[in-house]
Enzyme design. Structure first.
Site, PDB file in Angstrom:
ATOM      1  N   SER A   6       0.840  -1.197   0.000  1.00  0.00           N
ATOM      2  CA  SER A   6       0.000   0.000   0.000  1.00  0.00           C
ATOM      3  C   SER A   6       0.875   1.247   0.000  1.00  0.00           C
ATOM      4  O   SER A   6       1.647   1.471   0.945  1.00  0.00           O
ATOM      5  CB  SER A   6      -0.901   0.014   1.232  1.00  0.00           C
ATOM      6  OG  SER A   6      -1.443   1.306   1.406  1.00  0.00           O
ATOM      7  N   HIS A  31      -1.376  -1.339  -4.132  1.00  0.00           N
ATOM      8  CA  HIS A  31      -2.633  -0.993  -3.464  1.00  0.00           C
ATOM      9  C   HIS A  31      -2.664   0.513  -3.207  1.00  0.00           C
ATOM     10  O   HIS A  31      -1.723   1.072  -2.633  1.00  0.00           O
ATOM     11  CB  HIS A  31      -2.695  -1.775  -2.148  1.00  0.00           C
ATOM     12  CG  HIS A  31      -3.953  -1.649  -1.355  1.00  0.00           C
ATOM     13  ND1 HIS A  31      -5.066  -2.433  -1.585  1.00  0.00           N
ATOM     14  CD2 HIS A  31      -4.275  -0.853  -0.304  1.00  0.00           C
ATOM     15  CE1 HIS A  31      -6.013  -2.129  -0.711  1.00  0.00           C
ATOM     16  NE2 HIS A  31      -5.564  -1.167   0.076  1.00  0.00           N
ATOM     17  N   ASP A  33      -4.903   3.489  -1.420  1.00  0.00           N
ATOM     18  CA  ASP A  33      -5.970   3.768  -0.453  1.00  0.00           C
ATOM     19  C   ASP A  33      -6.540   5.158  -0.675  1.00  0.00           C
ATOM     20  O   ASP A  33      -5.870   6.155  -0.423  1.00  0.00           O
ATOM     21  CB  ASP A  33      -5.407   3.678   0.970  1.00  0.00           C
ATOM     22  CG  ASP A  33      -5.108   2.250   1.358  1.00  0.00           C
ATOM     23  OD1 ASP A  33      -6.024   1.421   1.298  1.00  0.00           O
ATOM     24  OD2 ASP A  33      -3.943   1.963   1.719  1.00  0.00           O
ATOM     25  N   MET A  35      -9.168   7.906   0.475  1.00  0.00           N
ATOM     26  CA  MET A  35      -9.949   8.285   1.663  1.00  0.00           C
ATOM     27  C   MET A  35     -10.500   9.691   1.483  1.00  0.00           C
ATOM     28  O   MET A  35      -9.787  10.576   1.009  1.00  0.00           O
ATOM     29  CB  MET A  35      -9.061   8.256   2.901  1.00  0.00           C
ATOM     30  CG  MET A  35      -8.338   6.939   3.113  1.00  0.00           C
ATOM     31  SD  MET A  35      -7.277   7.038   4.567  1.00  0.00           S
ATOM     32  CE  MET A  35      -6.447   5.444   4.481  1.00  0.00           C
ATOM     33  N   HIS A  64      -8.537   0.885  -3.417  1.00  0.00           N
ATOM     34  CA  HIS A  64      -9.408   0.641  -2.259  1.00  0.00           C
ATOM     35  C   HIS A  64     -10.100   1.949  -1.924  1.00  0.00           C
ATOM     36  O   HIS A  64      -9.482   2.864  -1.376  1.00  0.00           O
ATOM     37  CB  HIS A  64      -8.531   0.130  -1.105  1.00  0.00           C
ATOM     38  CG  HIS A  64      -9.265  -0.106   0.174  1.00  0.00           C
ATOM     39  ND1 HIS A  64      -8.613  -0.327   1.369  1.00  0.00           N
ATOM     40  CD2 HIS A  64     -10.599  -0.172   0.470  1.00  0.00           C
ATOM     41  CE1 HIS A  64      -9.505  -0.511   2.335  1.00  0.00           C
ATOM     42  NE2 HIS A  64     -10.712  -0.414   1.810  1.00  0.00           N
ATOM     43  N   MET A  66     -12.214   4.156   0.167  1.00  0.00           N
ATOM     44  CA  MET A  66     -12.817   4.397   1.488  1.00  0.00           C
ATOM     45  C   MET A  66     -13.506   5.754   1.406  1.00  0.00           C
ATOM     46  O   MET A  66     -13.092   6.746   2.019  1.00  0.00           O
ATOM     47  CB  MET A  66     -11.724   4.365   2.561  1.00  0.00           C
ATOM     48  CG  MET A  66     -11.236   2.943   2.836  1.00  0.00           C
ATOM     49  SD  MET A  66      -9.668   2.898   3.713  1.00  0.00           S
ATOM     50  CE  MET A  66      -8.583   3.059   2.313  1.00  0.00           C
ATOM     51  N   MET A 135     -11.341  -6.050   6.405  1.00  0.00           N
ATOM     52  CA  MET A 135     -10.497  -5.081   7.108  1.00  0.00           C
ATOM     53  C   MET A 135     -10.074  -5.684   8.447  1.00  0.00           C
ATOM     54  O   MET A 135     -10.910  -6.131   9.237  1.00  0.00           O
ATOM     55  CB  MET A 135     -11.249  -3.776   7.356  1.00  0.00           C
ATOM     56  CG  MET A 135     -11.510  -2.932   6.120  1.00  0.00           C
ATOM     57  SD  MET A 135     -10.055  -2.511   5.132  1.00  0.00           S
ATOM     58  CE  MET A 135      -8.992  -1.707   6.345  1.00  0.00           C
ATOM     59  N   ASP A 173      -6.508  -6.548   4.942  1.00  0.00           N
ATOM     60  CA  ASP A 173      -5.885  -5.234   4.895  1.00  0.00           C
ATOM     61  C   ASP A 173      -5.858  -4.628   6.290  1.00  0.00           C
ATOM     62  O   ASP A 173      -6.902  -4.394   6.900  1.00  0.00           O
ATOM     63  CB  ASP A 173      -6.692  -4.346   3.935  1.00  0.00           C
ATOM     64  CG  ASP A 173      -6.076  -2.982   3.701  1.00  0.00           C
ATOM     65  OD1 ASP A 173      -5.005  -2.694   4.253  1.00  0.00           O
ATOM     66  OD2 ASP A 173      -6.694  -2.208   2.946  1.00  0.00           O
TER      67      ASP A 173
HETATM   68  C1  DX5 Z   1      -6.112   1.337   6.091  1.00  0.00           C
HETATM   69  C2  DX5 Z   1      -5.760   1.061   4.663  1.00  0.00           C
HETATM   70  C3  DX5 Z   1      -4.617   0.137   4.522  1.00  0.00           C
HETATM   71  C4  DX5 Z   1      -3.318   0.673   5.064  1.00  0.00           C
HETATM   72  C5  DX5 Z   1      -2.644  -0.490   5.691  1.00  0.00           C
HETATM   73  O1  DX5 Z   1      -7.274   2.061   6.163  1.00  0.00           O
HETATM   74  O2  DX5 Z   1      -6.854   0.484   3.969  1.00  0.00           O
HETATM   75  O3  DX5 Z   1      -4.447  -0.312   3.187  1.00  0.00           O
HETATM   76  O4  DX5 Z   1      -2.480   1.226   4.092  1.00  0.00           O
HETATM   77  O5  DX5 Z   1      -1.552  -0.021   6.407  1.00  0.00           O
HETATM   78  P1  DX5 Z   1      -0.744  -0.993   7.371  1.00  0.00           P
HETATM   79  O6  DX5 Z   1      -0.281  -2.156   6.532  1.00  0.00           O
HETATM   80  O7  DX5 Z   1       0.372  -0.118   7.835  1.00  0.00           O
HETATM   81  O8  DX5 Z   1      -1.670  -1.428   8.469  1.00  0.00           O
HETATM   82 ZN    ZN Z   2      -6.416  -0.439   1.914  1.00  0.00          ZN
END
Ligand code: DX5
Ligand code: ZN
Length: 217
Positions: A6, A31, A33, A35, A64, A66, A135, A173
């Site tokens: 990620s 990956h 993320d 947000m 991903h 969010m 998650m 994840d």
């Molecule tokens: C969290 C994200 C993850 C995040 C994971 O909300 O969806 O993908 O990057 O980070 P680590 O591996 O550090 O927990």
């Molecule tokens: Zn993620």
């Protein structure tokens, strides 16, 4: 077993370098993320970052989302070069519509659930899915600890997937590192997302190889 680093934890000033390092070290997907500061209390990336990752690698980009109402903005991530898009079941009253938009665009389709969301949301979704994301932290931030409850959820989801005869990968994840990855795989994960475990030091390639080594495969 696939590993998807990620870039949330990457050095964004050297994004192409970090992505190149994990690609060279055998990463399977990248990956990203996304947000929105509403669905989760953090704000991160949008389509521009996905496009930058697209220029930096030939690996599949695993987006991903969010974000609330993902069905409204999926097209922008498709245009930016995503190969897979995962939406949260909790983020819209119309997850099916969101999944259909991803499918219609020809991408891999993913559905994600937060730690307390009942897994039965997958029951009728299996035929539409390529990815089921469990998650293992509350979404929004990297660097959190793996929730022990995720292990049982992975086991239950794998059993449900197998009972349905679905061709769907299970992804986990959050909090995946050399101490938790093997257990997650044993419980049912086919795809490991890892942020800080890979990018949390100055040699992401070596850290990725160590993570894969911890699987014993
Ligand atoms: C969290 C994200 C993850 C995040 C994971 O909300 O969806 O993908 O990057 O980070 P680590 O591996 O550090 O927990
Ligand atoms: Zn993620």
């Amino acid at each position: 077993m696939l590993i998807a680093p990620s870039v949330l934890a990457a050095d964004l000033g050297h994004l192409a370098r970090d992505v190149g390092a994990v690609e060279a070290a055998g990463a399977d997907w990248i990956h990203v993320d996304v947000m929105d500061g509403h669905f989760v209390p953090n704000l991160s990336f949008g389509p521009v970052l996905v496009a930058a990752v697209r220029r930096a690698t030939t690996l599949p980009i695993d987006v991903h989302l969010m974000i609330d109402a993902p069905e409204d903005t999926i097209d922008a991530y498709v245009d930016a070069g995503a190969d897979a898009i995962t939406v949260h079941a909790e983020a819209t009253p119309h997850p099916h519509r969101a999944l259909q938009r991803v499918r219609d665009a020809g991408l891999r389709v993913g559905l994600a659930v937060n730690p307390l969301t009942p897994l039965h949301v997958f029951d009728d979704a299996w035929p539409d899915l390529d990815l089921a994301l469990v998650m293992s932290v509350n979404p929004g931030f990297g660097g959190q600890s793996f929730l022990a409850s995720a292990t049982r959820r992975l086991e239950r989801l794998r059993a449900a997937r197998d009972a349905a005869g679905a061709e769907c990968r299970i992804q986990v994840d959050g909090g995946i590192d050399v101490s938790t990855a093997r257990g997650a795989v044993d419980a049912g994960a086919d795809v490991l997302v890892a942020g800080s475990a890979v990018f949390g030091g100055n040699d992401p390639g070596a850290r990725l190889r160590a993570l894969r080594g911890s699987l014993g495969t």
